[in-house]
Design a protein around this motif. Structure first.
Motif, mmCIF file in Angstrom:
data_model
loop_
_atom_site.group_PDB
_atom_site.id
_atom_site.type_symbol
_atom_site.label_atom_id
_atom_site.label_comp_id
_atom_site.label_asym_id
_atom_site.label_seq_id
_atom_site.Cartn_x
_atom_site.Cartn_y
_atom_site.Cartn_z
ATOM 1 N N LYS A 180 -3.162 -6.519 -6.236
ATOM 2 C CA LYS A 180 -4.452 -6.451 -6.931
ATOM 3 C C LYS A 180 -5.438 -5.600 -6.149
ATOM 4 O O LYS A 180 -6.167 -4.787 -6.705
ATOM 5 C CB LYS A 180 -4.994 -7.862 -7.147
ATOM 6 N N LYS A 181 -5.467 -5.806 -4.826
ATOM 7 C CA LYS A 181 -6.411 -5.075 -3.978
ATOM 8 C C LYS A 181 -6.183 -3.579 -4.033
ATOM 9 O O LYS A 181 -7.128 -2.790 -4.235
ATOM 10 C CB LYS A 181 -6.288 -5.581 -2.529
ATOM 11 N N TYR A 182 -4.951 -3.150 -3.852
ATOM 12 C CA TYR A 182 -4.675 -1.710 -3.767
ATOM 13 C C TYR A 182 -4.636 -1.037 -5.129
ATOM 14 O O TYR A 182 -4.910 0.162 -5.232
ATOM 15 C CB TYR A 182 -3.385 -1.476 -2.992
ATOM 16 N N ARG A 183 -4.302 -1.767 -6.168
ATOM 17 C CA ARG A 183 -4.327 -1.163 -7.498
ATOM 18 C C ARG A 183 -5.765 -0.926 -7.953
ATOM 19 O O ARG A 183 -6.047 0.049 -8.653
ATOM 20 C CB ARG A 183 -3.598 -2.058 -8.490
ATOM 21 N N ILE A 184 -6.670 -1.788 -7.523
ATOM 22 C CA ILE A 184 -8.089 -1.597 -7.864
ATOM 23 C C ILE A 184 -8.627 -0.375 -7.116
ATOM 24 O O ILE A 184 -9.357 0.448 -7.662
ATOM 25 C CB ILE A 184 -8.912 -2.846 -7.497
ATOM 26 N N ASN A 185 -8.220 -0.260 -5.831
ATOM 27 C CA ASN A 185 -8.698 0.855 -5.013
ATOM 28 C C ASN A 185 -8.028 2.165 -5.427
ATOM 29 O O ASN A 185 -8.510 3.224 -5.123
ATOM 30 C CB ASN A 185 -8.434 0.577 -3.537
ATOM 31 N N LYS A 234 0.827 -1.211 0.000
ATOM 32 C CA LYS A 234 0.000 0.000 0.000
ATOM 33 C C LYS A 234 0.860 1.259 0.000
ATOM 34 O O LYS A 234 0.627 2.194 -0.776
ATOM 35 C CB LYS A 234 -0.909 0.000 1.229
#
Length: 255
Positions: A250-255, A200
């Protein structure tokens, strides 16, 4: 009805364990930066004091600070960029980054309160600024996550349980094993949370988070491919960490 000597010891042992559990549960608080509820019995000022007090000791154990001022400045710049662009800047900690002279020990670690270290043995294996950011971001994650303070509280609980078992049931060895299992489990959780926070922080500071996967591969190579089984180690296996890092990217790039 009078209690016999053994019964009295059992009651006393149970009371000691109960006291430890009540104290531990009573110290639960929510970390405002991660949202996770933790048992913490240190104030942030105490964390900072512990870090400052032990920083010279840790440096001495690794041969002192590295004499290359330019290299140290580079470490400072990367660390500052990570702090200035992430939630770390909102914490009460003053982050300091130290390059250690140690040419043999491949390692990086953080003390409570913002004292962060990387050895030259690890530094010289890196190929990019992004990889350095991955390491420093991970260590900043330990500080933000208050992992050292949490482990101190857990260690005190484990010691209290062991003491109560020794007094009350002659089961000190079993209690110690239970305590160590607790610490190992939470130690692995600390590493995974710091990997997640590191990803992050890297993204927020403009670094390529894929470099943290490269760091895992560097650490695996540095160990010579020989590491203790994960169930005996406070650190998750690098392969398992890579999977979690990929999920975090994947999680933080989407957010």
């Amino acid at each position: 009805m009078k209690l016999g000597g053994r019964s009295l010891k059992i009651v006393l042992g149970v009371a000691i364990v109960a006291f430890g559990l009540v104290r531990y549960c009573g110290s639960q608080e929510e970390n405002p930066y991660t949202g996770r509820t933790q048992a913490i019995n240190l104030s942030t000022d105490e964390e900072i004091a512990i870090g400052l007090q032990n920083a010279p000791i840790m440096a001495e154990q690794h041969g002192g600070l590295h004499p290359d001022a330019q290299l140290q400045e580079f470490v400072d710049q990367v660390g500052k960029k990570l702090v200035d662009n992430t939630i770390a800047r909102e914490t009460p900690y003053e982050y300091e980054f130290h390059l250690l002279r140690d040419p043999n020990t491949v390692n990086a670690f953080a003390l409570p309160g913002g004292q962060i270290f990387i050895t030259y043995a690890l530094m010289e294996r890196l190929d990019s600024e992004d990889q350095l950011a991955g390491i420093l971001g991970h260590e900043i994650g330990h500080v933000v996550g208050r992992h050292s303070a949490e482990r101190i509280a857990q260690s005190e609980l484990a010691n209290t349980v062991a003491t109560g078992a020794q007094v009350g049931a002659d089961a000190g060895m079993l209690a110690s094993q239970i305590g160590q299992t607790l610490l190992l489990k939470n130690g692995r959780g600390d590493e995974l949370e710091s990997d997640d926070l590191g990803v992050k922080f890297m993204i927020e500071a403009g670094y390529n988070p894929e470099a943290l996967i490269e760091v895992m591969q560097i650490l695996k190579e540095a160990s010579g491919g020989q590491s203790v089984p994960e169930f005996q180690s406070s650190h998750p296996d690098p392969e398992n960490r890579i999977e979690k890092i990929q999920a975090a990217i994947k999680k933080y790039r989407i957010n």
